[in-house]
Design a protein around this motif. Structure first.
Motif, PDB file in Angstrom:
ATOM      1  N   LYS A 155       4.686  14.255  -4.493  1.00 45.58           N
ATOM      2  CA  LYS A 155       5.134  15.508  -3.881  1.00 45.58           C
ATOM      3  C   LYS A 155       6.608  15.450  -3.504  1.00 45.58           C
ATOM      4  O   LYS A 155       7.353  16.427  -3.696  1.00 45.58           O
ATOM      5  CB  LYS A 155       4.281  15.816  -2.649  1.00 45.58           C
ATOM      6  N   GLU A 156       7.049  14.313  -2.963  1.00 49.45           N
ATOM      7  CA  GLU A 156       8.455  14.166  -2.598  1.00 49.45           C
ATOM      8  C   GLU A 156       9.358  14.306  -3.823  1.00 49.45           C
ATOM      9  O   GLU A 156      10.412  14.948  -3.768  1.00 49.45           O
ATOM     10  CB  GLU A 156       8.680  12.816  -1.916  1.00 49.45           C
ATOM     11  N   ALA A 157       8.940  13.703  -4.928  1.00 52.65           N
ATOM     12  CA  ALA A 157       9.744  13.768  -6.157  1.00 52.65           C
ATOM     13  C   ALA A 157       9.803  15.187  -6.698  1.00 52.65           C
ATOM     14  O   ALA A 157      10.850  15.648  -7.174  1.00 52.65           O
ATOM     15  CB  ALA A 157       9.155  12.820  -7.205  1.00 52.65           C
ATOM     16  N   ARG A 209      11.016   5.366  -9.088  1.00 56.01           N
ATOM     17  CA  ARG A 209      11.817   5.358 -10.326  1.00 56.01           C
ATOM     18  C   ARG A 209      10.982   5.831 -11.516  1.00 56.01           C
ATOM     19  O   ARG A 209      11.446   6.617 -12.343  1.00 56.01           O
ATOM     20  CB  ARG A 209      12.358   3.948 -10.583  1.00 56.01           C
ATOM     21  N   VAL A 210       9.743   5.359 -11.599  1.00 60.43           N
ATOM     22  CA  VAL A 210       8.860   5.752 -12.703  1.00 60.43           C
ATOM     23  C   VAL A 210       8.601   7.255 -12.662  1.00 60.43           C
ATOM     24  O   VAL A 210       8.745   7.956 -13.680  1.00 60.43           O
ATOM     25  CB  VAL A 210       7.527   4.978 -12.648  1.00 60.43           C
ATOM     26  N   ILE A 211       8.214   7.772 -11.494  1.00 59.13           N
ATOM     27  CA  ILE A 211       7.945   9.209 -11.367  1.00 59.13           C
ATOM     28  C   ILE A 211       9.202  10.014 -11.686  1.00 59.13           C
ATOM     29  O   ILE A 211       9.150  11.026 -12.399  1.00 59.13           O
ATOM     30  CB  ILE A 211       7.445   9.543  -9.949  1.00 59.13           C
ATOM     31  N   LYS A 238       0.851  -1.191   0.000  1.00 54.26           N
ATOM     32  CA  LYS A 238       0.000   0.000   0.000  1.00 54.26           C
ATOM     33  C   LYS A 238       0.884   1.238   0.000  1.00 54.26           C
ATOM     34  O   LYS A 238       1.721   1.426   0.874  1.00 54.26           O
ATOM     35  CB  LYS A 238      -0.908  -0.005   1.239  1.00 54.26           C
ATOM     36  N   LEU A 239       0.684   2.114  -1.005  1.00 53.51           N
ATOM     37  CA  LEU A 239       1.501   3.324  -1.125  1.00 53.51           C
ATOM     38  C   LEU A 239       0.611   4.542  -1.318  1.00 53.51           C
ATOM     39  O   LEU A 239      -0.425   4.466  -1.994  1.00 53.51           O
ATOM     40  CB  LEU A 239       2.468   3.215  -2.312  1.00 53.51           C
ATOM     41  N   ASP A 240       1.031   5.659  -0.762  1.00 57.31           N
ATOM     42  CA  ASP A 240       0.350   6.930  -0.976  1.00 57.31           C
ATOM     43  C   ASP A 240       0.993   7.600  -2.186  1.00 57.31           C
ATOM     44  O   ASP A 240       2.108   8.123  -2.097  1.00 57.31           O
ATOM     45  CB  ASP A 240       0.478   7.814   0.269  1.00 57.31           C
ATOM     46  N   LEU A 241       0.301   7.594  -3.326  1.00 54.60           N
ATOM     47  CA  LEU A 241       0.869   8.121  -4.560  1.00 54.60           C
ATOM     48  C   LEU A 241       1.079   9.629  -4.489  1.00 54.60           C
ATOM     49  O   LEU A 241       2.066  10.150  -5.030  1.00 54.60           O
ATOM     50  CB  LEU A 241      -0.037   7.771  -5.747  1.00 54.60           C
ATOM     51  N   ILE A 242       0.174  10.340  -3.823  1.00 54.91           N
ATOM     52  CA  ILE A 242       0.323  11.790  -3.709  1.00 54.91           C
ATOM     53  C   ILE A 242       1.601  12.142  -2.946  1.00 54.91           C
ATOM     54  O   ILE A 242       2.348  13.048  -3.321  1.00 54.91           O
ATOM     55  CB  ILE A 242      -0.907  12.413  -3.018  1.00 54.91           C
ATOM     56  N   VAL A 280       9.353  18.086  -4.974  1.00 53.34           N
ATOM     57  CA  VAL A 280      10.134  18.933  -4.069  1.00 53.34           C
ATOM     58  C   VAL A 280      11.628  18.712  -4.290  1.00 53.34           C
ATOM     59  O   VAL A 280      12.426  19.653  -4.299  1.00 53.34           O
ATOM     60  CB  VAL A 280       9.750  18.639  -2.597  1.00 53.34           C
ATOM     61  N   GLU A 281      12.009  17.464  -4.491  1.00 50.25           N
ATOM     62  CA  GLU A 281      13.424  17.122  -4.697  1.00 50.25           C
ATOM     63  C   GLU A 281      13.989  17.782  -5.951  1.00 50.25           C
ATOM     64  O   GLU A 281      15.165  18.138  -5.995  1.00 50.25           O
ATOM     65  CB  GLU A 281      13.560  15.596  -4.790  1.00 50.25           C
ATOM     66  N   ARG A 282      13.132  17.964  -6.981  1.00 49.65           N
ATOM     67  CA  ARG A 282      13.603  18.543  -8.250  1.00 49.65           C
ATOM     68  C   ARG A 282      13.133  19.983  -8.438  1.00 49.65           C
ATOM     69  O   ARG A 282      13.224  20.519  -9.554  1.00 49.65           O
ATOM     70  CB  ARG A 282      13.089  17.684  -9.417  1.00 49.65           C
ATOM     71  N   HIS A 283      12.629  20.595  -7.368  1.00 50.47           N
ATOM     72  CA  HIS A 283      12.019  21.923  -7.467  1.00 50.47           C
ATOM     73  C   HIS A 283      12.970  22.955  -8.069  1.00 50.47           C
ATOM     74  O   HIS A 283      12.584  23.770  -8.926  1.00 50.47           O
ATOM     75  CB  HIS A 283      11.555  22.382  -6.077  1.00 50.47           C
ATOM     76  N   SER A 284      14.210  22.933  -7.643  1.00 46.88           N
ATOM     77  CA  SER A 284      15.182  23.917  -8.138  1.00 46.88           C
ATOM     78  C   SER A 284      15.415  23.767  -9.640  1.00 46.88           C
ATOM     79  O   SER A 284      15.662  24.760 -10.345  1.00 46.88           O
ATOM     80  CB  SER A 284      16.506  23.774  -7.390  1.00 46.88           C
ATOM     81  N   GLU A 285      15.322  22.549 -10.144  1.00 49.89           N
ATOM     82  CA  GLU A 285      15.526  22.320 -11.581  1.00 49.89           C
ATOM     83  C   GLU A 285      14.370  22.887 -12.395  1.00 49.89           C
ATOM     84  O   GLU A 285      14.570  23.407 -13.498  1.00 49.89           O
ATOM     85  CB  GLU A 285      15.698  20.823 -11.854  1.00 49.89           C
ATOM     86  N   PHE A 286      13.143  22.787 -11.859  1.00 46.98           N
ATOM     87  CA  PHE A 286      11.997  23.391 -12.538  1.00 46.98           C
ATOM     88  C   PHE A 286      12.167  24.909 -12.609  1.00 46.98           C
ATOM     89  O   PHE A 286      11.862  25.537 -13.624  1.00 46.98           O
ATOM     90  CB  PHE A 286      10.698  23.050 -11.792  1.00 46.98           C
ATOM     91  N   ILE A 287      12.671  25.489 -11.514  1.00 51.13           N
ATOM     92  CA  ILE A 287      12.877  26.934 -11.472  1.00 51.13           C
ATOM     93  C   ILE A 287      13.962  27.354 -12.456  1.00 51.13           C
ATOM     94  O   ILE A 287      13.816  28.329 -13.203  1.00 51.13           O
ATOM     95  CB  ILE A 287      13.244  27.385 -10.037  1.00 51.13           C
ATOM     96  N   SER A 288      15.073  26.618 -12.475  1.00 51.23           N
ATOM     97  CA  SER A 288      16.180  26.974 -13.376  1.00 51.23           C
ATOM     98  C   SER A 288      15.785  26.870 -14.845  1.00 51.23           C
ATOM     99  O   SER A 288      16.333  27.572 -15.685  1.00 51.23           O
ATOM    100  CB  SER A 288      17.391  26.079 -13.093  1.00 51.23           C
ATOM    101  N   ARG A 289      14.805  25.997 -15.141  1.00 50.65           N
ATOM    102  CA  ARG A 289      14.319  25.868 -16.529  1.00 50.65           C
ATOM    103  C   ARG A 289      13.225  26.881 -16.855  1.00 50.65           C
ATOM    104  O   ARG A 289      12.749  26.929 -17.993  1.00 50.65           O
ATOM    105  CB  ARG A 289      13.776  24.456 -16.768  1.00 50.65           C
TER     106      ARG A 289
END
Length: 299
Positions: free
Chosen positions: A163-165, A200-202, A155-159, A167-176
């Motif tokens: 969100k974790e994925a 891995r998929v996300i 059982k996994l919480d997809l949301i 947040v981890e890449r947030h700076s890359e979205f901003i730089s682009r």
């Protein structure tokens, strides 16, 4: 008595003619099959005898010919894909290796300064890390393909994972300078999946967005009766139906430049992992928006 003899004679003649006709039809059918096998053609057999059994036999033979034709087409397609994959793999391995060797040779030159050596060493290191990532992708895909590859469905919480994925890449979205919009429900959405595989998929889908999005990104989650669909869309250059069809092929890149934007294995790995988890992944394009949809089993 004479009439009986005449009747029997006529019956024998008719039966004999019928026998000879059927025999000739069998010979004709055999000849057609021999020609088809000899020339490896896709021609269908024909029968001139108006007989239900013969017509059913011809139909069964033609169905077998069609099955063989499709199997041969799949074999040729598989061979072509394998040759292309080997060529692409060789190119992807050779490119960073050639670069690493080149910079190491620069470092060995007598007239190279210490500052330049340090610079060349740093570049060679970055190229070696890219090569390591590429080899890791090769290895991961080979593991997933094996029957022994195991996943831990839970059982996994997809949301939360999404969100974790992000947040981890947030700076890359901003730089682009990407405009990111979300359509995500407030409540938890639970799925059946493998934590490592889902991450891995996300991650692979976000990688794809960061590499190829022009300016806009839309990330949404939708639920149906038994499915939870993660949809990540971004604007891209126009893609043909053939490019979309090959989107999950190994080593395939829609731009066909074989640039260093990736190995072309990320989406193939995502597809393999989704199938291992009993889910599905698909691609579609409306106007200039490319959408990647992952369907997970809802808990």
């Amino acid at each position: 008595m004479v009439l009986l003899i005449i009747f029997l004679s006529l019956a024998v003649i008719i039966l004999l003619a019928r026998y000879l006709y059927v025999k000739n039809e069998i010979i004709n059918l055999t000849r057609q099959l021999k020609e088809i096998n000899k020339n490896k053609s896709d021609n269908k057999v024909t029968v001139g005898l108006l007989n239900k059994n013969f017509e059913e036999l011809a139909l069964a033979i033609n169905e077998n010919i069609e099955i063989r034709k499709q199997a041969e087409a799949r074999r040729l397609k598989s061979e072509k894909a394998l040759k292309s994959a080997i060529a692409d793999m060789s190119h992807d391995l050779r490119t960073p290796l050639t670069s690493i060797i080149g910079y190491l040779q620069f470092m060995k030159k007598d007239n190279t300064t210490e500052e330049e050596r340090l610079q060349y060493l740093n570049i060679a290191y970055q190229r070696s890390k890219a090569l390591e990532a590429l080899l890791n992708d090769f290895y991961t895909l080979s593991l997933i393909d094996s029957a022994e590859y195991e996943i831990n469905l839970e059982k996994l919480d997809l949301i939360r994972a999404l969100k974790e994925a992000i947040v981890e890449r947030h700076s890359e979205f901003i730089s682009r300078n990407l405009e990111v919009n979300f359509q995500i429900p407030n409540e938890n959405l639970y799925i059946i999946g493998d934590k490592q595989s889902v991450d891995r998929v996300i991650g692979n889908l976000i990688n794809n967005v960061l590499k190829y999005a022009k300016s806009k990104v839309l990330i949404s989650l939708n639920t149906e009766e038994a499915l939870v669909t993660l949809k990540i869309s971004n604007d891209v250059e126009s893609l043909s139906s053939e490019q979309l069809e090959r989107f999950f092929d190994r080593f395939y890149r829609a731009d066909n430049t074989r640039s260093e934007k990736g190995s072309g294995l990320g989406l193939a790995i995502s597809k393999a992992l989704m199938e291992k988890m009993g889910g599905n992944i698909r691609v579609s394009m409306v106007s200039d928006m490319l959408s990647m949809c992952c369907e997970f089993k809802k808990l």
